[in-house]
Scaffold this motif. Sequence first.
Motif, PDB file in Angstrom:
ATOM      1  N   PHE A  45       0.857  -1.190   0.000  1.00  0.00           N
ATOM      2  CA  PHE A  45       0.000   0.000   0.000  1.00  0.00           C
ATOM      3  C   PHE A  45       0.888   1.233   0.000  1.00  0.00           C
ATOM      4  CE2 PHE A  45      -2.585  -3.399   1.581  1.00  0.00           C
ATOM      5  CZ  PHE A  45      -3.764  -3.201   0.873  1.00  0.00           C
ATOM      6  N   PRO A  46       0.460   2.361  -0.516  1.00  0.00           N
ATOM      7  CA  PRO A  46      -0.901   2.626  -1.001  1.00  0.00           C
ATOM      8  C   PRO A  46      -1.186   1.998  -2.375  1.00  0.00           C
ATOM      9  CG  PRO A  46       0.495   4.571  -1.291  1.00  0.00           C
ATOM     10  CD  PRO A  46       1.320   3.558  -0.573  1.00  0.00           C
ATOM     11  N   GLN A  47      -2.465   1.815  -2.639  1.00  0.00           N
ATOM     12  CA  GLN A  47      -2.975   1.370  -3.935  1.00  0.00           C
ATOM     13  C   GLN A  47      -4.009   2.404  -4.366  1.00  0.00           C
ATOM     14  OE1 GLN A  47      -2.374  -1.501  -5.773  1.00  0.00           O
ATOM     15  NE2 GLN A  47      -0.902  -2.389  -4.358  1.00  0.00           N
ATOM     16  N   GLU A  48      -4.169   2.577  -5.666  1.00  0.00           N
ATOM     17  CA  GLU A  48      -5.144   3.571  -6.097  1.00  0.00           C
ATOM     18  C   GLU A  48      -5.816   3.188  -7.404  1.00  0.00           C
ATOM     19  OE1 GLU A  48      -3.174   7.178  -8.409  1.00  0.00           O
ATOM     20  OE2 GLU A  48      -2.204   6.898  -6.463  1.00  0.00           O
ATOM     21  N   PHE A  49      -6.957   3.822  -7.639  1.00  0.00           N
ATOM     22  CA  PHE A  49      -7.615   3.724  -8.946  1.00  0.00           C
ATOM     23  C   PHE A  49      -8.245   5.070  -9.259  1.00  0.00           C
ATOM     24  CE2 PHE A  49     -10.674   2.215  -5.809  1.00  0.00           C
ATOM     25  CZ  PHE A  49     -11.872   2.824  -6.172  1.00  0.00           C
ATOM     26  N   ILE A  50      -8.356   5.351 -10.552  1.00  0.00           N
ATOM     27  CA  ILE A  50      -8.933   6.617 -11.018  1.00  0.00           C
ATOM     28  C   ILE A  50     -10.155   6.312 -11.868  1.00  0.00           C
ATOM     29  CG2 ILE A  50      -8.592   8.683 -12.437  1.00  0.00           C
ATOM     30  CD1 ILE A  50      -5.636   8.624 -11.660  1.00  0.00           C
ATOM     31  N   ILE A  51     -11.246   6.996 -11.541  1.00  0.00           N
ATOM     32  CA  ILE A  51     -12.498   6.882 -12.306  1.00  0.00           C
ATOM     33  C   ILE A  51     -12.645   8.129 -13.162  1.00  0.00           C
ATOM     34  CG2 ILE A  51     -15.015   6.942 -12.086  1.00  0.00           C
ATOM     35  CD1 ILE A  51     -14.748   5.072  -9.701  1.00  0.00           C
ATOM     36  N   CYS A  52     -12.933   7.911 -14.452  1.00  0.00           N
ATOM     37  CA  CYS A  52     -13.155   9.007 -15.398  1.00  0.00           C
ATOM     38  C   CYS A  52     -14.633   9.016 -15.793  1.00  0.00           C
ATOM     39  CB  CYS A  52     -12.300   8.800 -16.643  1.00  0.00           C
ATOM     40  SG  CYS A  52     -12.653   9.990 -17.952  1.00  0.00           S
ATOM     41  N   PHE A  53     -15.278  10.169 -15.635  1.00  0.00           N
ATOM     42  CA  PHE A  53     -16.700  10.278 -15.980  1.00  0.00           C
ATOM     43  C   PHE A  53     -16.918  10.637 -17.451  1.00  0.00           C
ATOM     44  CE2 PHE A  53     -16.536  11.262 -11.409  1.00  0.00           C
ATOM     45  CZ  PHE A  53     -17.387  10.273 -10.951  1.00  0.00           C
ATOM     46  N   HIS A  54     -15.902  11.158 -18.121  1.00  0.00           N
ATOM     47  CA  HIS A  54     -16.007  11.652 -19.503  1.00  0.00           C
ATOM     48  C   HIS A  54     -16.998  12.802 -19.631  1.00  0.00           C
ATOM     49  CE1 HIS A  54     -13.278   8.724 -21.187  1.00  0.00           C
ATOM     50  NE2 HIS A  54     -13.942   7.755 -20.608  1.00  0.00           N
ATOM     51  N   LYS A  55     -17.312  13.447 -18.510  1.00  0.00           N
ATOM     52  CA  LYS A  55     -18.183  14.630 -18.501  1.00  0.00           C
ATOM     53  C   LYS A  55     -18.016  15.325 -17.157  1.00  0.00           C
ATOM     54  CE  LYS A  55     -21.880  11.364 -17.589  1.00  0.00           C
ATOM     55  NZ  LYS A  55     -22.555  10.385 -18.396  1.00  0.00           N
ATOM     56  N   HIS A  56     -18.493  16.558 -17.075  1.00  0.00           N
ATOM     57  CA  HIS A  56     -18.489  17.280 -15.798  1.00  0.00           C
ATOM     58  C   HIS A  56     -19.702  16.819 -15.003  1.00  0.00           C
ATOM     59  CE1 HIS A  56     -15.254  20.006 -16.820  1.00  0.00           C
ATOM     60  NE2 HIS A  56     -15.803  20.189 -18.010  1.00  0.00           N
ATOM     61  N   VAL A  57     -19.484  16.434 -13.763  1.00  0.00           N
ATOM     62  CA  VAL A  57     -20.580  15.947 -12.921  1.00  0.00           C
ATOM     63  C   VAL A  57     -20.573  16.695 -11.594  1.00  0.00           C
ATOM     64  CG1 VAL A  57     -20.516  13.643 -13.970  1.00  0.00           C
ATOM     65  CG2 VAL A  57     -19.224  14.075 -11.861  1.00  0.00           C
ATOM     66  N   ARG A  58     -21.717  16.664 -10.925  1.00  0.00           N
ATOM     67  CA  ARG A  58     -21.811  17.152  -9.552  1.00  0.00           C
ATOM     68  C   ARG A  58     -22.277  15.988  -8.683  1.00  0.00           C
ATOM     69  NH1 ARG A  58     -25.985  21.036  -9.081  1.00  0.00           N
ATOM     70  NH2 ARG A  58     -27.226  19.555  -7.929  1.00  0.00           N
ATOM     71  N   ILE A  59     -21.395  15.542  -7.818  1.00  0.00           N
ATOM     72  CA  ILE A  59     -21.672  14.391  -6.961  1.00  0.00           C
ATOM     73  C   ILE A  59     -22.248  14.903  -5.647  1.00  0.00           C
ATOM     74  CG2 ILE A  59     -20.618  12.467  -5.726  1.00  0.00           C
ATOM     75  CD1 ILE A  59     -18.387  12.643  -7.967  1.00  0.00           C
ATOM     76  N   GLU A  60     -23.351  14.299  -5.224  1.00  0.00           N
ATOM     77  CA  GLU A  60     -23.978  14.688  -3.965  1.00  0.00           C
ATOM     78  C   GLU A  60     -23.744  13.659  -2.869  1.00  0.00           C
ATOM     79  OE1 GLU A  60     -28.018  15.526  -5.014  1.00  0.00           O
ATOM     80  OE2 GLU A  60     -27.398  17.101  -6.413  1.00  0.00           O
ATOM     81  N   ARG A  61     -23.571  12.392  -3.280  1.00  0.00           N
ATOM     82  CA  ARG A  61     -23.400  11.333  -2.293  1.00  0.00           C
ATOM     83  C   ARG A  61     -22.575  10.217  -2.913  1.00  0.00           C
ATOM     84  NH1 ARG A  61     -26.609   6.849   0.212  1.00  0.00           N
ATOM     85  NH2 ARG A  61     -27.458   6.497  -1.844  1.00  0.00           N
ATOM     86  N   LEU A  62     -21.582   9.769  -2.182  1.00  0.00           N
ATOM     87  CA  LEU A  62     -20.740   8.649  -2.618  1.00  0.00           C
ATOM     88  C   LEU A  62     -20.957   7.487  -1.667  1.00  0.00           C
ATOM     89  CD1 LEU A  62     -17.073   9.885  -3.211  1.00  0.00           C
ATOM     90  CD2 LEU A  62     -18.519   8.751  -4.874  1.00  0.00           C
TER      91      LEU A  62
END
Length: 143
Positions: A45-62
């Motif tokens: 560790f550390p380990q990581e991953f990256i998520i790409c939305f391919h658009k602009h988003v507004r996140i309210e809850r994860l």
Amino acid sequence: MGKVDLCLSSEGTEVILATSSDEKHPPENIIDGNPETFWTTTGMFPQEFIICFHKHVRIERLVIQSYFVRALKIEKSTSKEPVDFEQWVERDLVHTEGQLQNEEIVARDGHATYLRFIIVSAFDHFASVHSVSAEGIAISNLS
């Protein structure tokens, strides 16, 4: 436009980087919408991953469903490329014997085009991420 789970591959989202890969448990499993599949870390560790939305988003809850994750950092970027990440959320998770960790984060300032998840430490030699779900809205396409 209503709220959707922005982290589903069916929404066009991709995992564009993961620091470890096991062919039986690839990183795409994080966003496939199936709670039975998962990505597993291999090695240190550390380990990581990256998520790409391919658009602009507004996140309210994860909501992150994982196993054996001890410390998690989430960074976000609003760039067209996966650069200029800024610290967004930091959490110490509780070990849940025999069941998934279900970490819910109510997001402040959740504007993003990319999210980077960094598993800083774990309760074991490996950890798994079963799903990341992001409730919110798509704001605009990347242009």
